[in-house]
Design an enzyme around this catalytic site. Structure first.
Site, PDB file in Angstrom:
ATOM      1  N   GLU A  10      -7.068 -15.270  10.751  1.00  0.00           N
ATOM      2  CA  GLU A  10      -6.920 -14.229  11.683  1.00  0.00           C
ATOM      3  C   GLU A  10      -7.275 -13.010  10.695  1.00  0.00           C
ATOM      4  O   GLU A  10      -6.282 -12.400  10.224  1.00  0.00           O
ATOM      5  CB  GLU A  10      -5.775 -14.190  12.337  1.00  0.00           C
ATOM      6  CG  GLU A  10      -5.477 -15.340  13.253  1.00  0.00           C
ATOM      7  CD  GLU A  10      -6.073 -15.362  14.588  1.00  0.00           C
ATOM      8  OE1 GLU A  10      -6.615 -14.444  14.929  1.00  0.00           O
ATOM      9  OE2 GLU A  10      -6.003 -16.546  15.090  1.00  0.00           O
TER      10      GLU A  10
ATOM     11  N   CYS B 181      -5.035  -4.837  14.069  1.00  0.00           N
ATOM     12  CA  CYS B 181      -6.177  -5.227  13.725  1.00  0.00           C
ATOM     13  C   CYS B 181      -7.474  -5.124  15.012  1.00  0.00           C
ATOM     14  O   CYS B 181      -8.443  -5.283  14.680  1.00  0.00           O
ATOM     15  CB  CYS B 181      -5.983  -6.864  13.482  1.00  0.00           C
ATOM     16  SG  CYS B 181      -5.208  -7.590  14.816  1.00  0.00           S
TER      17      CYS B 181
HETATM   18  P1  NAD Z   1      -3.099  -8.686   3.216  1.00  0.00           P
HETATM   19  O1  NAD Z   1      -4.515  -9.831   3.185  1.00  0.00           O
HETATM   20  O2  NAD Z   1      -3.318  -7.914   2.041  1.00  0.00           O
HETATM   21  O3  NAD Z   1      -1.986  -9.659   3.201  1.00  0.00           O
HETATM   22  C1  NAD Z   1      -1.673 -10.666   4.101  1.00  0.00           C
HETATM   23  C2  NAD Z   1      -0.723 -11.478   3.547  1.00  0.00           C
HETATM   24  O4  NAD Z   1      -1.384 -12.309   2.474  1.00  0.00           O
HETATM   25  C3  NAD Z   1       0.520 -11.042   2.944  1.00  0.00           C
HETATM   26  O5  NAD Z   1       1.792 -12.133   3.215  1.00  0.00           O
HETATM   27  C4  NAD Z   1       0.337 -10.999   1.526  1.00  0.00           C
HETATM   28  O6  NAD Z   1       1.661 -11.114   0.955  1.00  0.00           O
HETATM   29  C5  NAD Z   1      -0.470 -12.231   1.328  1.00  0.00           C
HETATM   30  N1  NAD Z   1      -1.387 -12.079   0.075  1.00  0.00           N
HETATM   31  C6  NAD Z   1      -1.695 -10.785  -0.419  1.00  0.00           C
HETATM   32  N2  NAD Z   1      -2.557 -10.981  -1.361  1.00  0.00           N
HETATM   33  C7  NAD Z   1      -2.624 -12.538  -1.688  1.00  0.00           C
HETATM   34  C8  NAD Z   1      -3.518 -13.296  -2.519  1.00  0.00           C
HETATM   35  N3  NAD Z   1      -4.132 -12.900  -3.461  1.00  0.00           N
HETATM   36  N4  NAD Z   1      -3.109 -14.633  -2.330  1.00  0.00           N
HETATM   37  C9  NAD Z   1      -2.337 -15.012  -1.447  1.00  0.00           C
HETATM   38  N5  NAD Z   1      -1.642 -14.397  -0.346  1.00  0.00           N
HETATM   39  C10 NAD Z   1      -1.944 -13.159  -0.399  1.00  0.00           C
HETATM   40  O7  NAD Z   1      -3.340  -8.014   4.615  1.00  0.00           O
HETATM   41  P2  NAD Z   1      -2.507  -6.789   5.090  1.00  0.00           P
HETATM   42  O8  NAD Z   1      -2.636  -5.725   4.421  1.00  0.00           O
HETATM   43  O9  NAD Z   1      -1.108  -7.346   5.192  1.00  0.00           O
HETATM   44  O10 NAD Z   1      -2.871  -6.630   6.522  1.00  0.00           O
HETATM   45  C11 NAD Z   1      -3.984  -5.766   6.937  1.00  0.00           C
HETATM   46  C12 NAD Z   1      -5.239  -6.735   7.169  1.00  0.00           C
HETATM   47  O11 NAD Z   1      -4.963  -7.826   8.099  1.00  0.00           O
HETATM   48  C13 NAD Z   1      -6.421  -5.966   7.902  1.00  0.00           C
HETATM   49  O12 NAD Z   1      -7.633  -6.251   7.418  1.00  0.00           O
HETATM   50  C14 NAD Z   1      -6.021  -6.510   9.464  1.00  0.00           C
HETATM   51  O13 NAD Z   1      -7.511  -6.214  10.226  1.00  0.00           O
HETATM   52  C15 NAD Z   1      -5.799  -7.744   9.271  1.00  0.00           C
HETATM   53  N6  NAD Z   1      -5.227  -8.232  10.457  1.00  0.00           N
HETATM   54  C16 NAD Z   1      -5.606  -8.970  11.129  1.00  0.00           C
HETATM   55  C17 NAD Z   1      -4.910  -9.536  12.414  1.00  0.00           C
HETATM   56  C18 NAD Z   1      -5.508 -10.538  13.238  1.00  0.00           C
HETATM   57  O14 NAD Z   1      -4.657 -10.987  14.293  1.00  0.00           O
HETATM   58  N7  NAD Z   1      -6.789 -10.807  13.235  1.00  0.00           N
HETATM   59  C19 NAD Z   1      -3.684  -8.930  12.723  1.00  0.00           C
HETATM   60  C20 NAD Z   1      -3.111  -8.023  11.739  1.00  0.00           C
HETATM   61  C21 NAD Z   1      -3.772  -7.691  10.468  1.00  0.00           C
END
Ligand code: NAD
Length: 469
Positions: A210, A244
């Protein structure tokens, strides 16, 4: 064995024991999840406020009620979802029981982001519980109050043998991902999504991603400007733009832009007064790092700020901001904004807007505002995106009957309501055969003849079922 492996092993042995399979067990856990929310409403509101200064109104609407509704929907529909789905047969299988059986996958991992820390972790978890899986949830470390609350509540209310919380950032998640899961459900950025896919490939684990992207909002033809701008401003500045599915940018003609601008200022003043920083209804940016990223984008933009533009790092505030005269190659158009900045780009026609959107990655949502259903249909027919909503923003994700998920760069797989149950279920193709029609069945055995082949081809065709018996 490290601590992560020990948790995964504990859950796996519970899953293998079959404890999560009966409907009664799933229903009990869903009821417990409901109690978890209802008994901790105040704590949830406080955590959301600590992390993002989320107003109580927004926390209840977009986190609390979304999850309550999802649980309620699952409890009400679970027994129907679990029923075998009988399928049509042909003559050769006429007397057999042929059905699709939904089976749990095993131990699944749900990784969540920080912007709706409760909703985006719990909604997939509800689908996974309903489908009879054991679940590990990994909340985002970027929203620490929500992370701590989730880690406190889940073991208190849900079976500790079947559900667990793992906390931490990228390092811990990378370590956790070394374990084998039966499904990984990830919500977050495209960059991290790629590394999740790589980690999953080692164990051939299926994945739901997602992700985000730049969701356009097109405004064409006649519209009721007052209503359209209220809806657009609400969708954009809800959670300070950190959604998002927030409209990322607007595409319209120059006259439409000029008609919109006075209304935008008026509506934002109605919503947040002349001093949005003092308004209790306007949230904050989640961290200093995210604040700096957004202010840098604004600094680099060649556009003209017509509303807002200011911010203060001390309380991670960025004013609701609107930028016009934004070129297509502007800094604001290079990445998902994910904050309270709205660029307005002008084009000559709806056709040009459609080409603009089609020339970019497939977004999570496409929005169009127009009184003309022809314009709405033209955009619907000629674009693609995870979801679509006309004359409003965001609200299409609130219906549990509609699937929520991306397409292309905005992700793959979906959830909400039955769609979540399906994502976390294996659809097992079952054929319970009896001993009837052996003369017909015997046609498949050697020695092969043209005559046997003729009858076999006829009896296994879909038409055979209706043409005889
Ligand atoms: P992110 O990808 O930085 O982090 C998401 C999760 O991944 C967190 O739990 C984090 O701890 C973990 N993570 C971070 N780095 C990692 C790595 N190298 N390996 C494995 N796990 C890791 O995203 P964010 O900043 O928390 O959220 C923002 C993004 O999420 C935006 O791009 C937004 O559009 C997207 N988003 C999508 C939806 C959807 O439903 N499609 C909903 C909300 C947010």
């Amino acid at each position: 064995m490290d601590t992560h492996s020990a948790v995964v092993e504990r859950l796996r042995s519970s899953f293998v024991s079959g404890v999560t399979k009966p409907e009664a067990f799933r229903q009990t856990q869903l009821m417990n999840a409901m109690s978890m929310l209802q008994e901790n409403e105040q704590k949830i509101i406080e955590a959301m406020h600590k992390d993002l200064a989320k107003p109580k109104f927004e926390a209840l609407l977009s986190e609390f009620e979304m999850v309550i509704n999802e649980i309620h929907y699952a409890i009400t529909n679970l027994s129907t979802w679990m029923k075998p789905e009988y399928v049509s047969t042909n003559l050769a299988t006429k007397f057999d029981d042929c059905f699709v059986r939904r089976e749990p996958l095993g131990v699944v991992l749900v990784i969540g982001p920080w912007n709706y820390p409760l909703q985006l972790l719990f909604l997939p978890m509800i689908g996974a519980i309903a489908a009879g899986n054991c679940v590990i949830v990994k909340p985002s470390e970027v929203s620490p109050a929500a992370e701590a609350l989730i880690a406190e509540l889940i073991p208190k209310y849900l079976s500790q043998d079947c559900y667990a919380v793992v906390t931490g950032g990228s390092e811990e998640t990378v370590a956790l991902l070394k374990n084998r899961f039966d499904h990984i459900f990830f919500t977050g950025s495209q960059a991290v999504g790629r590394s999740i896919l790589q980690a999953a490939s080692v164990h051939l684990t299926p994945v739901t991603l997602e992700l985000g992207g730049k969701s356009p909002c097109m405004i064409f033809g006649q519209v009721n400007v007052t209503v359209a701008i209220r809806r657009l401003m609400w969708a954009k500045f809800f959670n300070a733009g950190q959604s998002c599915v927030a409209p990322d940018y607007v595409l319209c003609t120059p006259p439409t832009r000029d008609a919109m601008l006075p209304e935008i200022s008026k509506v934002l003043e109605e919503f947040y007064t002349t001093d949005p920083q003092a308004s209790p209804d306007f949230p904050r940016i989640v961290s200093p790092r995210h604040w700096t990223r957004l202010m840098d984008l604004l600094k680099k933009s060649k556009g003209r700020v017509v509303v807002g533009g200011g911010g203060s790092p001390e309380d991670r505030y960025i004013a609701p901001t609107v930028v016009v005269d934004v070129p297509a190659d502007d800094a604001l158009m290079q990445e998902e904004i994910f904050g309270p900045i709205l660029p307005i780009l002008t084009v000559g026609s709806v056709e040009e807007a459609i080409e603009f959107v089609k020339g970019r990655e497939k977004p999570l949502a496409v929005y169009v505002f127009s009184n003309s259903s022809a314009v709405v249909n033209q955009v619907l027919e000629n674009t693609t995106s995870g979801g679509f909503c006309s004359n409003d923003g965001i609200v299409h994700i609130t219906l549990p009957t509609l699937p929520f998920g991306g397409v292309g760069a905005s992700g793959f797989g979906s959830y909400h309501g039955r769609w979540g149950f399906e994502t976390f279920s294996h659809r097992r193709a079952c054929m319970l055969r009896g001993w009837a029609l052996e003369r017909l069945n015997g046609l498949r055995y050697p020695p092969y003849t043209e005559n046997k082949l003729y009858w076999l081809r006829w009896s296994t065709s879909p038409k055979s079922s209706c043409s005889i018996l």
